[in-house]
Design a protein around this motif. Sequence first.
Motif, PDB file in Angstrom:
ATOM      1  N   PHE A  86       0.808  -1.217   0.000  1.00 10.31           N
ATOM      2  CA  PHE A  86       0.000   0.000   0.000  1.00 10.31           C
ATOM      3  C   PHE A  86       0.844   1.271   0.000  1.00 10.31           C
ATOM      4  N   ALA A  87       2.153   1.131   0.199  1.00  9.94           N
ATOM      5  CA  ALA A  87       3.027   2.294   0.069  1.00  9.94           C
ATOM      6  C   ALA A  87       3.042   2.810  -1.355  1.00  9.94           C
ATOM      7  N   ALA A  88       2.792   1.929  -2.303  1.00  6.19           N
ATOM      8  CA  ALA A  88       2.795   2.310  -3.717  1.00  6.19           C
ATOM      9  C   ALA A  88       1.402   2.638  -4.240  1.00  6.19           C
ATOM     10  N   ARG A  89       0.392   2.520  -3.400  1.00  2.00           N
ATOM     11  CA  ARG A  89      -0.979   2.813  -3.824  1.00  2.00           C
ATOM     12  C   ARG A  89      -1.376   4.216  -3.368  1.00  2.00           C
ATOM     13  N   PRO A  90      -2.264   4.859  -4.100  1.00  2.00           N
ATOM     14  CA  PRO A  90      -2.658   6.221  -3.710  1.00  2.00           C
ATOM     15  C   PRO A  90      -3.556   6.235  -2.482  1.00  2.00           C
ATOM     16  N   GLY A  91      -3.485   7.323  -1.756  1.00  3.04           N
ATOM     17  CA  GLY A  91      -4.472   7.603  -0.726  1.00  3.04           C
ATOM     18  C   GLY A  91      -5.507   8.540  -1.321  1.00  3.04           C
ATOM     19  N   SER A  92      -6.720   8.520  -0.805  1.00  4.34           N
ATOM     20  CA  SER A  92      -7.746   9.398  -1.371  1.00  4.34           C
ATOM     21  C   SER A  92      -8.766   9.805  -0.319  1.00  4.34           C
ATOM     22  N   PHE A  93      -9.318  11.002  -0.520  1.00  5.39           N
ATOM     23  CA  PHE A  93     -10.391  11.542   0.313  1.00  5.39           C
ATOM     24  C   PHE A  93     -11.452  12.136  -0.605  1.00  5.39           C
ATOM     25  N   GLN A  94     -12.699  11.955  -0.254  1.00  8.85           N
ATOM     26  CA  GLN A  94     -13.785  12.579  -1.011  1.00  8.85           C
ATOM     27  C   GLN A  94     -14.859  13.072  -0.057  1.00  8.85           C
ATOM     28  N   PHE A  95     -15.330  14.294  -0.301  1.00  9.22           N
ATOM     29  CA  PHE A  95     -16.371  14.915   0.502  1.00  9.22           C
ATOM     30  C   PHE A  95     -17.547  15.286  -0.391  1.00  9.22           C
ATOM     31  N   ASP A  96     -18.737  14.852  -0.011  1.00 13.64           N
ATOM     32  CA  ASP A  96     -19.965  15.374  -0.606  1.00 13.64           C
ATOM     33  C   ASP A  96     -20.553  16.325   0.421  1.00 13.64           C
ATOM     34  N   ILE A  97     -20.743  17.569   0.046  1.00 16.24           N
ATOM     35  CA  ILE A  97     -21.115  18.600   1.016  1.00 16.24           C
ATOM     36  C   ILE A  97     -22.241  19.466   0.474  1.00 16.24           C
ATOM     37  N   TYR A  98     -22.838  20.235   1.377  1.00 17.57           N
ATOM     38  CA  TYR A  98     -23.822  21.258   1.013  1.00 17.57           C
ATOM     39  C   TYR A  98     -23.300  22.578   1.539  1.00 17.57           C
ATOM     40  N   SER A  99     -23.063  23.523   0.640  1.00 17.13           N
ATOM     41  CA  SER A  99     -22.492  24.806   1.037  1.00 17.13           C
ATOM     42  C   SER A  99     -23.105  25.926   0.214  1.00 17.13           C
ATOM     43  N   ASN A 100     -23.585  26.939   0.913  1.00 13.08           N
ATOM     44  CA  ASN A 100     -24.113  28.146   0.267  1.00 13.08           C
ATOM     45  C   ASN A 100     -25.165  27.823  -0.787  1.00 13.08           C
ATOM     46  N   GLY A 101     -26.076  26.897  -0.435  1.00 14.78           N
ATOM     47  CA  GLY A 101     -27.202  26.602  -1.302  1.00 14.78           C
ATOM     48  C   GLY A 101     -26.930  25.610  -2.408  1.00 14.78           C
ATOM     49  N   ASN A 102     -25.756  24.992  -2.427  1.00 15.86           N
ATOM     50  CA  ASN A 102     -25.419  24.036  -3.489  1.00 15.86           C
ATOM     51  C   ASN A 102     -24.804  22.767  -2.920  1.00 15.86           C
ATOM     52  N   PHE A 103     -25.033  21.652  -3.635  1.00 15.37           N
ATOM     53  CA  PHE A 103     -24.380  20.400  -3.322  1.00 15.37           C
ATOM     54  C   PHE A 103     -23.115  20.283  -4.169  1.00 15.37           C
ATOM     55  N   TYR A 104     -22.034  19.862  -3.526  1.00 10.27           N
ATOM     56  CA  TYR A 104     -20.765  19.683  -4.227  1.00 10.27           C
ATOM     57  C   TYR A 104     -20.155  18.338  -3.849  1.00 10.27           C
ATOM     58  N   SER A 105     -19.405  17.791  -4.785  1.00  4.92           N
ATOM     59  CA  SER A 105     -18.585  16.624  -4.524  1.00  4.92           C
ATOM     60  C   SER A 105     -17.140  17.000  -4.836  1.00  4.92           C
TER      61      SER A 105
END
Length: 441
Positions: free
Chosen positions: A87-106
């Motif tokens: 796993f040292a050679a594999r990517p790490g990743s983060f993803q956020f689905d959020i609601y901000s200022n009247g809009n949904f974002y990913s």
Amino acid sequence: MLIRFAVENFLSFKDKQVFSMVAAKHTRHPEHITDVGGKRILKGSFLFGANASGKSNFIKAVAAARHIIFSGLSGMDRKYFRLDPSFAARPGSFQFDIYSNGNFYSYGFAFSYSDNMIISEWLYRINGNNEVCIFERLIEDGHTVIHTGAKLNEDNQYRFRIYGEDINNTKTLLQDISEKEIVKDDDFKAFRDVWKWFGELVIIFPDMPLGLNTWRSLVSDNRVYQMVRTFDTGIRSVSIEEQSLDKILSGTPERIRERFFDDVERIIKTGERKGTNIILGDDLYSFEMRGNELVAFKQLMDHGNPDELFSFDDESDGTKRLFDLLPFVTAVKESGVILIDEIDRSFHTNLIIRYIELFYDNTKNLNMQLIATLHDVNLMDMDIIRQDEIWFIHRDEITNASDMYSLNRFQIRFDKKVIKDYLIGRFGSVPLFGQMEENNE
């Protein structure tokens, strides 16, 4: 608001784990739900698990993602799932689905541990079943390439392309655009909304000291006095007392003086003006820069005799923890997300239950969220919280990787007492005690 968070290959999280704040169809505790953009979203979630199961790593994952967004990839060495060398050679990743200022974002990104670079990044605005690609960042033929489906005027298209070509591979494009004047243009509203959301994210770990700005808000907020008395701490009032550095350092051991001056040097070099906490002897002091002068404040409590004020160190661990957390049930805003690791540390069960009740009481009709890890199973009561607010983090016996899942997976009746089932291991995430081998020598 946080809708969904996913993490992969970070600390004890090996495979992709997904945490959701989307409410189930249960009808109990309707005040624990808010409607945003036509979606029913939970205002609270509480993560249970054994020691070393990965609860704190969940909070650390969110904190690490925010750190990368604001400061780049520094400090991410060896944060991959180290129990499997591949796993040292594999990517790490983060993803956020959020609601901000009247809009949904990913929004999310993936990065290479071995090459110390961001290898992909993406931002989408979600309108119902439609997704608008604000940007996608990829590595093609060894070069960073930025694609966008956003409607930009001709000048902004040119600027966006140039910024994409010049982006540092350890820095997020979200940061790069958000720190430039161009972000004020209406074409870049999505960047502003997402950047603001991460900027307002509150993350609290058990060892984080109380800041001067927080202490001043406690001193000036009458509701805090009332709450302190409600929690039976014995404290009548709180205050700060400005003191001279000579008085503070008088009689201080050389080792502590050296540490103090190291911190002072850091404050001066960075030009930091926010409260900085330093423990000297048995007292807790806050320091801030006033012009070019370093000013010290001692934190004091009145237990009924104003002539004999108590220092912060005189208080119990539970009282200290209460002061860490009280601002977040008093100084609530229209929206925001608070993550607290070990919210029940040094708290009596009744106190943590009351704290959570206060959060819901003070955030009625507001889009505030509280996400916390804890051990106290007495909170695992559906008369107090909803079953879809209960999450478990379990360490796999074979891989030692952390798995996350909701109590909702088990289709439990709302009137079921789940504590017993949890403690006998029905839901996993409880300690497994191995038998010690007998030593016959």
